[in-house]
Design an enzyme around this catalytic site. Structure first.
Site, PDB file in Angstrom:
ATOM      1  N   GLY A   1       0.782  -1.232   0.000  1.00  0.00           N
ATOM      2  CA  GLY A   1       0.000   0.000   0.000  1.00  0.00           C
ATOM      3  C   GLY A   1       0.810   1.277   0.000  1.00  0.00           C
ATOM      4  CB  THR A   2      -0.292   4.737   0.870  1.00  0.00           C
ATOM      5  OG1 THR A   2      -1.374   4.808  -0.072  1.00  0.00           O
ATOM      6  CG2 THR A   2       0.343   6.117   0.994  1.00  0.00           C
ATOM      7  CB  CYS A   3       2.818   2.620   4.636  1.00  0.00           C
ATOM      8  SG  CYS A   3       4.246   2.639   5.741  1.00  0.00           S
TER       9      CYS A   3
ATOM     10  N   GLY B   1       0.492  23.485   3.631  1.00  0.00           N
ATOM     11  CA  GLY B   1       0.189  22.570   4.731  1.00  0.00           C
ATOM     12  C   GLY B   1       1.394  22.352   5.618  1.00  0.00           C
ATOM     13  N   GLY B   2       1.236  22.642   6.907  1.00  0.00           N
ATOM     14  CA  GLY B   2       2.340  22.516   7.857  1.00  0.00           C
ATOM     15  C   GLY B   2       2.183  21.344   8.799  1.00  0.00           C
TER      16      GLY B   2
ATOM     17  CG  HIS C   1      26.289   8.372  31.100  1.00  0.00           C
ATOM     18  ND1 HIS C   1      25.762   9.618  30.849  1.00  0.00           N
ATOM     19  CD2 HIS C   1      27.635   8.532  31.148  1.00  0.00           C
ATOM     20  CE1 HIS C   1      26.746  10.499  30.780  1.00  0.00           C
ATOM     21  NE2 HIS C   1      27.896   9.855  30.949  1.00  0.00           N
TER      22      HIS C   1
END
Length: 468
Positions: free
Chosen positions: A45-47, A183-184, A445
């Site tokens: 599909g689109t994705c 469009g933002g 870390h």
């Protein structure tokens, strides 16, 4: 050629092979259901082919380009000669090709019957498919509607030529010099980021709402606007679009107040609409609203018993992983299992521009509406105190929103690479963790992941590398 299939009856017939459809097919087959998966275009599909995967491939190329430009600050003597867009597009297509091949193999190995053709709902349990070999009638004890979405435009704004939708922009054989983006939201800011990294002279976003990424917590929107200003990405906020006129060499955009912008291309990124027209849904009694399929939030069943709907055609977040999760959920329900309903606010949301945005749960504003102004506590941990973020040269923050004396109900983050931290963020929200719960975990870390731990420490009342 006549159809030679021995059986046209299935436990589930799925209309659409995108993220929602193929997830339902794979999970259903895994649970022993007989599945037919109907797709008129390409599996994935689109994705996979025109959305998430190709845009992220281009954004990665943009990151590499930015790294070359930043190398001198770290003593690395290199320079960016430019982007070979032909090679970049080939890189994108190779990634899509590998994933597509893998997905085809998965569907085949699970013994899902893949029916290539245009499918239409013709009854409460029937789908008619126009294939290359003629029409096939498929009968399913259950039907799953998963027909996806398309790039929307505005009335009077015709796509074509120098006026592009996101799918055309992904195939553009040149780098725009001064594109305008209408469009933002997610698509708009991601393309703005890509084109700026690729070397566009100027990029301008036109957004009628007061902020970029307007659906995010306002603190993220404002931080993104500051970061884009620093990158030289221009934007116009709070004034709506009126018209666009294109010539052979460019496009002129006019806003309702008379302001004009000129660019060589206009990308229309005003959202996606549900692909439901002409598929027979309404004719078969499926309740609809402005093209969307109305499905029960607890079960995803439509108004017609035995017919379910998943993905972008269902009102709510239009995210591939939402459709994927809904597909699995529906398959498990059909198979007689009792999966937990999907909570919309618990779905992680990521915008992959530079800097990246990540969020899960509710915003501070939504929390105040739910718990009252005195019932909410928040904390923003600035990445200035995070060693790995300093190495990466990023600013930004992680914001935690909690119900007072209660669990964390929202995590909102902005900064380079922070999308990778969305995993712990969604566990925190969905498992209703308290700040004390997260603070007691040891975060490695030096990682950006530490920033989540530090934010939780501060919200638990024991800040270390943070201000109380």
């Amino acid at each position: 050629m006549a159809d030679t299939s021995t059986s046209q009856s299935y436990d589930v017939v799925i209309l659409g092979g995108g993220s929602g459809g193929y997830a339902a097919a794979l999970r259903g087959a895994q649970l022993g259901l007989k599945i037919a998966l109907v797709e008129k275009d390409k599996l994935g599909g689109t994705c996979l082919h025109r959305g998430c995967v190709p845009t992220k491939a281009l954004l990665h190329v943009g990151e590499v380009a930015d790294s070359a430009a930043e190398g001198a600050e770290m003593g690395v003597k290199m320079s960016l000669e430019g982007i070979d867009i032909t090679t970049t597009l080939e890189f994108k297509d190779k990634i899509i090709g590998r994933l597509y091949k893998g997905l085809q193999g998965l569907v085949k190995s699970r013994k899902v019957e893949y029916v290539e053709g245009f499918g239409r709902l013709t009854g409460a349990n029937t789908v008619s498919v126009e294939t290359a070999d003629g029409v096939r009638e498929l009968t399913g004890k259950n039907i799953v509607l998963a027909s996806g979405s398309y790039s929307k435009t505005l009335p009077g704004l015709e796509l074509g030529g120098r006026i592009l939708d996101s799918e055309a922009a992904l195939q553009l054989p040149e780098i725009p010099k001064n594109p305008i983006i209408l469009g933002g939201g997610v698509i708009g800011v991601e393309f703005a980021s890509v084109w700026k990294s690729f070397g566009a002279e100027s990029v301008t976003i036109v957004e009628g709402l007061p902020h970029l990424a307007a659906n995010e917590d306002e603190s993220l929107s404002k931080a993104l606007e500051r970061a884009f200003k620093k990158r030289g990405i221009k934007f116009s906020l709070g004034t709506f679009f009126e018209k666009a006129v294109q010539t052979e060499n460019g496009v002129t955009v006019t806003l309702v107040d008379g302001t004009t912008f000129e660019g060589d291309y206009l990308l229309v990124a005003v959202g996606r609409g549900p692909s439901t027209s002409g598929l027979g849904y309404e004719e078969q009694g499926v309740a609809m609203d402005r093209g969307f399929v109305l499905a029960d939030k607890e079960t995803l069943q439509t108004s017609v018993p035995g017919i379910y709907a998943v993905g972008d055609i269902v009102p709510g977040l239009q995210l591939a992983h939402r459709g994927f999760a809904q597909g699995i959920f529906v398959a498990e329900r059909i198979a007689g299992q009792n999966p937990a309903p999907i909570v919309e606010s618990g779905i992680p949301r990521v915008t992959y521009c530079e800097p990246q945005l990540g969020s899960v749960g509710i915003t501070e504003k939504q929390a105040v509406e739910k718990f009252g102004a005195d019932g909410v506590e928040t904390y923003e941990y600035n990445l200035g105190g995070n060693g790995k973020s300093q190495i990466l040269g990023t600013t930004g923050f992680i914001k935690l929103v909690r119900e007072k004396d209660g669990p964390i109900v929202g995590v909102h983050m902005i900064g380079r690479n922070l999308a990778e931290q969305i995993g712990e963020a969604q566990l925190i929200v969905n498992w209703e963790a308290y700040p004390e719960d997260v603070a007691s975990l040891v975060h490695a870390h030096p990682t950006q992941n530490e920033a989540i731990g530090e934010a939780a420490l501060a919200l638990a009342g024991k800040p270390l590398h943070a201000h109380a």
